[in-house]
Design an enzyme around this catalytic site. Sequence first.
Site, PDB file in Angstrom:
ATOM      1  N   PHE A   1      62.679  59.885  14.401  1.00  0.00           N
ATOM      2  CA  PHE A   1      62.500  60.300  15.786  1.00  0.00           C
ATOM      3  C   PHE A   1      61.305  59.515  16.328  1.00  0.00           C
ATOM      4  O   PHE A   1      60.351  59.246  15.610  1.00  0.00           O
ATOM      5  CB  PHE A   1      62.297  61.806  15.960  1.00  0.00           C
ATOM      6  CG  PHE A   1      62.197  62.150  17.418  1.00  0.00           C
ATOM      7  CD1 PHE A   1      63.312  62.064  18.230  1.00  0.00           C
ATOM      8  CD2 PHE A   1      60.972  62.455  18.002  1.00  0.00           C
ATOM      9  CE1 PHE A   1      63.216  62.281  19.607  1.00  0.00           C
ATOM     10  CE2 PHE A   1      60.877  62.676  19.371  1.00  0.00           C
ATOM     11  CZ  PHE A   1      62.003  62.598  20.176  1.00  0.00           C
ATOM     12  N   THR A   2      61.375  59.167  17.611  1.00  0.00           N
ATOM     13  CA  THR A   2      60.420  58.222  18.209  1.00  0.00           C
ATOM     14  C   THR A   2      58.954  58.579  17.926  1.00  0.00           C
ATOM     15  O   THR A   2      58.222  57.795  17.321  1.00  0.00           O
ATOM     16  CB  THR A   2      60.659  58.153  19.731  1.00  0.00           C
ATOM     17  OG1 THR A   2      60.649  59.484  20.259  1.00  0.00           O
ATOM     18  CG2 THR A   2      62.001  57.503  20.033  1.00  0.00           C
TER      19      THR A   2
ATOM     20  N   LYS B   1      61.522  73.132  22.899  1.00  0.00           N
ATOM     21  CA  LYS B   1      62.984  73.108  22.807  1.00  0.00           C
ATOM     22  C   LYS B   1      63.478  74.514  22.443  1.00  0.00           C
ATOM     23  O   LYS B   1      63.526  75.388  23.288  1.00  0.00           O
ATOM     24  CB  LYS B   1      63.432  72.082  21.757  1.00  0.00           C
ATOM     25  CG  LYS B   1      63.333  70.638  22.222  1.00  0.00           C
ATOM     26  CD  LYS B   1      61.966  70.064  22.097  1.00  0.00           C
ATOM     27  CE  LYS B   1      61.920  68.566  22.245  1.00  0.00           C
ATOM     28  NZ  LYS B   1      60.550  68.058  22.289  1.00  0.00           N
TER      29      LYS B   1
ATOM     30  N   ARG C   1      69.422  56.512  24.505  1.00  0.00           N
ATOM     31  CA  ARG C   1      69.007  56.681  23.110  1.00  0.00           C
ATOM     32  C   ARG C   1      69.673  55.560  22.327  1.00  0.00           C
ATOM     33  O   ARG C   1      70.670  55.756  21.650  1.00  0.00           O
ATOM     34  CB  ARG C   1      69.418  58.050  22.554  1.00  0.00           C
ATOM     35  CG  ARG C   1      68.675  59.223  23.143  1.00  0.00           C
ATOM     36  CD  ARG C   1      67.377  59.625  22.485  1.00  0.00           C
ATOM     37  NE  ARG C   1      66.200  58.877  22.821  1.00  0.00           N
ATOM     38  CZ  ARG C   1      64.958  59.391  22.798  1.00  0.00           C
ATOM     39  NH1 ARG C   1      64.756  60.650  22.496  1.00  0.00           N
ATOM     40  NH2 ARG C   1      63.919  58.651  23.057  1.00  0.00           N
TER      41      ARG C   1
ATOM     42  N   PHE D   1      60.555  53.180  25.811  1.00  0.00           N
ATOM     43  CA  PHE D   1      61.611  53.771  26.645  1.00  0.00           C
ATOM     44  C   PHE D   1      61.057  54.620  27.790  1.00  0.00           C
ATOM     45  O   PHE D   1      61.698  54.784  28.811  1.00  0.00           O
ATOM     46  CB  PHE D   1      62.571  54.606  25.784  1.00  0.00           C
ATOM     47  CG  PHE D   1      61.908  55.737  25.039  1.00  0.00           C
ATOM     48  CD1 PHE D   1      61.292  55.515  23.828  1.00  0.00           C
ATOM     49  CD2 PHE D   1      61.905  57.023  25.559  1.00  0.00           C
ATOM     50  CE1 PHE D   1      60.673  56.548  23.143  1.00  0.00           C
ATOM     51  CE2 PHE D   1      61.293  58.070  24.879  1.00  0.00           C
ATOM     52  CZ  PHE D   1      60.671  57.822  23.679  1.00  0.00           C
TER      53      PHE D   1
HETATM   54  O1  PLI Z   1      57.849  66.240  22.965  1.00  0.00           O
HETATM   55  P1  PLI Z   1      56.990  66.895  21.929  1.00  0.00           P
HETATM   56  O2  PLI Z   1      55.716  66.174  21.687  1.00  0.00           O
HETATM   57  O3  PLI Z   1      56.777  68.349  22.157  1.00  0.00           O
HETATM   58  O4  PLI Z   1      57.827  66.852  20.555  1.00  0.00           O
HETATM   59  C1  PLI Z   1      58.138  65.679  19.898  1.00  0.00           C
HETATM   60  C2  PLI Z   1      59.444  65.820  19.189  1.00  0.00           C
HETATM   61  C3  PLI Z   1      59.466  65.939  17.843  1.00  0.00           C
HETATM   62  N1  PLI Z   1      60.637  66.050  17.154  1.00  0.00           N
HETATM   63  C4  PLI Z   1      61.831  66.058  17.779  1.00  0.00           C
HETATM   64  C5  PLI Z   1      63.075  66.167  16.967  1.00  0.00           C
HETATM   65  C6  PLI Z   1      61.884  65.944  19.149  1.00  0.00           C
HETATM   66  O5  PLI Z   1      63.065  65.968  19.744  1.00  0.00           O
HETATM   67  C7  PLI Z   1      60.667  65.797  19.907  1.00  0.00           C
HETATM   68  C8  PLI Z   1      60.665  65.588  21.298  1.00  0.00           C
HETATM   69  N2  PLI Z   1      61.787  65.350  21.939  1.00  0.00           N
HETATM   70  C9  PLI Z   1      61.945  65.062  23.207  1.00  0.00           C
HETATM   71  C10 PLI Z   1      60.836  64.940  24.180  1.00  0.00           C
HETATM   72  C11 PLI Z   1      63.305  64.845  23.657  1.00  0.00           C
HETATM   73  O6  PLI Z   1      63.528  64.616  24.860  1.00  0.00           O
HETATM   74  O7  PLI Z   1      64.208  64.926  22.805  1.00  0.00           O
END
Ligand code: PLI
Length: 463
Positions: A129-130, A263, A387, A454
């Site tokens: 993951f990024t 999330k 993505r 991105f």
């Molecule tokens: O956006 P954060 O810093 O609260 O979390 C980073 C993050 C970590 N792990 C995973 C699996 C994610 O999906 C993730 C953040 N994802 C975003 C911002 C997304 O749009 O999927």
Amino acid sequence: MKKTPIKHSWAEPYKIKMVELLKMTTPAQRRKAMAAAGYNTFLLKSEDVYIDLLTDSGTSAMSDRQWAGMMLGDEAYAGSANFYHLEKVVQEVYGYKYVVPTHQGRGAENILSQVMIKKGDVIPGNMYFTTTRLHQELAGGVFHDIIIDEAHDSSSQHPFKGDVDLNKLEALVREHGAEKIPYVCIAVTVNMAGGQPISLGNLKALRAYTQKLGIKIILDMTRIAENAYFIQRREPGYQNKSIRSIVKEICNCTDGATMSAKKDALVNIGGFMALNDPDDYEEASNLVVVYEGLHTYGGLAGRDMEAMAIGIMESVSDDHIKARIGQVIYLGEQMMQMGIPITEPIGGHGIFIDAKRFLPHVPQDLFPAQALAAELYIDSGVRTMERGIVSAGRNAKTGENYYPKLELVRLTIPRRVYTQAHMDVIAESVANVYEKRKKIKGLRMIYEPRYLRFFQARFEKIR
Ligand code: PLI
């Protein structure tokens, strides 16, 4: 374009008490806005967006109980009552001993990486993951992908495309030695694979193997309740188990976790690190003071921690998760019926259009997924995100572009925000763009930022 009724009911276990009004725009306005944003949906103004599928991160609608909890914010600098509530909920629901709050997931990733990774270490994971990979690299580690091959094939029907290939892990151990591997990083409903789950059977086999070698497992538990739903639906022996008990069983197979509570946990901001090892905890709770704030607030207001504690409890309700994923599946099934190439099986947090199959005439160097996301916005005001090659970035050592097998446009569904009619609008817009797909030529990158390109890269249209 024949529609057949969806067989299973997934109606929401809530009703709407307040609405947020949206601005409606014309195609001409959207064409102008998209050009001004350099064909990067991250650079659009939100007021120009009709249905915002950029991300499911921090975009959920909070419940009346969460909003009421915000009024109970204890904004003391140290020892806030809301921290102790959050700590208790994390201990009870996930089963970890120690909790360190952070402002969001990447705050936890930064600290965990600094605590656990030494220069030259190897970090295996079930797809990158990024932000996670970047923090591993900034701490001196090198990420290695050990996800099963099926995860890189958008049309494979494997029910658990988040599973680890133990042979790939064994090969890494043989090459580098177990002492170079501080932990395996395991994501639930793997984001970059299309929200694809890992099975408990695979996680248990991984646990048995790594325990023998003294390698820890750190979970990226960002979408854990959604993963639990797929286990309940697909893995033999779990049909009669609650989401909450499956969530706990997943955590029990690991030594600690990072969490973006934006999330699953239904809050607009917040995250944490959860650990079982007292030494790791001591170091993390010391380091958090440097980057986030005291270990009882970690960059959050008391009210944010209260909303998170309540959100975690709501997130592991069977009724909630059935409706959440039911809505995603409703949209995905419409697209499949229209012949749109999407990642299958349908994942947990969104629909991922396969831009390589949608735009087979656009080479990956001309950013097909980025171009498709721009066209979808212009068509209907639906904001999605790339993505693919733009998100994958460059190899930190060689500077070469990564060429991911998956070149996807993500239509991420915020939790408890949009209606079934919104889902219909989205499907219709994708079908519209599909009809005129041959006119899409791709994009050229004209500005590339150094980190996580991105978010801020700019493009122009190939004429
Ligand atoms: O956006 P954060 O810093 O609260 O979390 C980073 C993050 C970590 N792990 C995973 C699996 C994610 O999906 C993730 C953040 N994802 C975003 C911002 C997304 O749009 O999927």
